[in-house]
Design a protein around this motif. Structure first.
Motif, PDB file in Angstrom:
ATOM      1  N   GLU A 142       0.821  -1.206   0.000  1.00  0.00           N
ATOM      2  CA  GLU A 142       0.000   0.000   0.000  1.00  0.00           C
ATOM      3  C   GLU A 142       0.857   1.259   0.000  1.00  0.00           C
ATOM      4  O   GLU A 142       0.479   2.277  -0.591  1.00  0.00           O
ATOM      5  N   THR A 143       2.012   1.209   0.644  1.00  0.00           N
ATOM      6  CA  THR A 143       2.913   2.362   0.641  1.00  0.00           C
ATOM      7  C   THR A 143       3.543   2.555  -0.733  1.00  0.00           C
ATOM      8  O   THR A 143       3.645   3.682  -1.226  1.00  0.00           O
ATOM      9  N   ARG A 175      -1.087   1.717   4.951  1.00  0.00           N
ATOM     10  CA  ARG A 175      -0.469   3.034   4.755  1.00  0.00           C
ATOM     11  C   ARG A 175      -0.670   3.904   5.988  1.00  0.00           C
ATOM     12  O   ARG A 175       0.235   4.651   6.376  1.00  0.00           O
TER      13      ARG A 175
END
Length: 304
Positions: A249-250, A259
């Motif tokens: 997600e990052t 995140r």
């Protein structure tokens, strides 16, 4: 089975308490604080902020207060996201992470199980060696290495798929592949080994001796027993997808729970980090319980 489920849930409470305590101690032991920034706050303003969030109290009082709030399903306010509570942040980020995680798990199972069965049916042939070599590569390459490679190949050089962000279904393709490849490889290897073992069982030989076609023997008799190790692996696989989603997600800029966790750790947002850790812990406990119950459905020999 109901009594077993209640015992498992009760036994998970000490584990979650230890998890919460470790998160509480470790996040506060890290250098910096939630109100540290490039621009130094005036001492009076910082003192007021610390008093507002009870950070001026001794650690044991902060821990007791937070534990009391958690018992009432209140994870507290976020230090960095103003006017938002951790419950609200989890409610906004979890559906995105859930969709990504479930899609990755489905991807891993839909590809891993057939690959494992095919390798088992072609044991010690070139098909078996080739598929298991690919599975070993999938296990060996970390998702934070695979994700940029997929971005370069499918988004930058070919422009077939979006490189990041969140939008339509096409935005999920690369993150799902990056997150689910390692799980798919493990599932393939587990399915191959268990299928080979089951196909050598006496009841399978008996079914074949009665003249049943191989397809019926495989799907009706062998596959349920062969999938029991895969079902057992789904518990650790869920933990792997959850921890892997933090990185994915990052990398792709997906506004999910992972995140939020990374940003909370960087900003020393104590309540956000502890809330996400505890929420993930509860998810893993619940999913492991579901896996155990499904295991008994697949294998009638299992008793609770």
């Amino acid at each position: 089975m109901l009594a077993y489920a209640i015992r498992r849930i009760a036994g998970a409470i000490p584990t979650l308490l230890i998890l919460l305590t470790l998160a509480f101690v470790m996040i506060r032991a890290a250098p910096g604080g939630p109100f540290d920034a490039e621009k130094q706050l005036p001492p009076q303003i910082e003192a007021n902020l610390r008093a507002k969030y009870h950070l001026d109290e001794p650690l044991y009082e902060q821990y007791a207060r937070y534990l009391w709030d958690v018992m009432h399903f209140d994870f507290g306010p976020s230090f960095q996201y103003q006017d938002l509570t951790v419950n609200q942040l989890i409610a906004s980020g979890f559906p995105v992470s859930l969709k990504l995680g479930l899609a990755s798990l489905v991807f891993a199972l839909l590809l891993g199980v057939p690959i494992g069965i095919l390798a088992a049916l072609r044991q010690n042939r070139i098909t078996d060696y080739g598929l298991m070599t690919l599975a070993m590569l999938g296990i060996s390459i970390p998702n934070f290495v695979l994700a940029p490679l997929l971005i370069l190949l499918l988004a930058v050089h070919r422009d077939w798929l979006p490189a990041g962000g969140l939008g339509g279904p096409s935005h999920y393709v690369i993150p799902v592949i990056a997150l689910g490849t390692a799980i798919m490889a493990y599932v393939a290897r587990l399915t191959r080994g268990s299928t080979i073992e089951v196909l050598r069982s006496d009841y399978i030989r008996t079914a074949r001796a009665k003249g049943l076609p191989m397809r019926r023997v495989l799907f009706l008799h062998a596959l349920p027993a062969a999938l029991t190790p895969v079902v057992s692996f789904l518990g650790p696989a869920t933990a792997g997808i959850i921890t892997g989603s933090v990185v994915i997600e990052t990398i792709f800029g997906i506004p999910g729970l992972g995140r939020f966790f990374v940003q909370g750790a960087l900003n020393r947002d104590y309540t956000l980090v502890m809330g996400v850790v505890l929420f993930y812990g509860i998810l893993i406990v619940v999913f492991n319980l579901i896996v155990d119950l499904v295991y008994a459905w697949l294998d009638p020999r299992v008793k609770y």
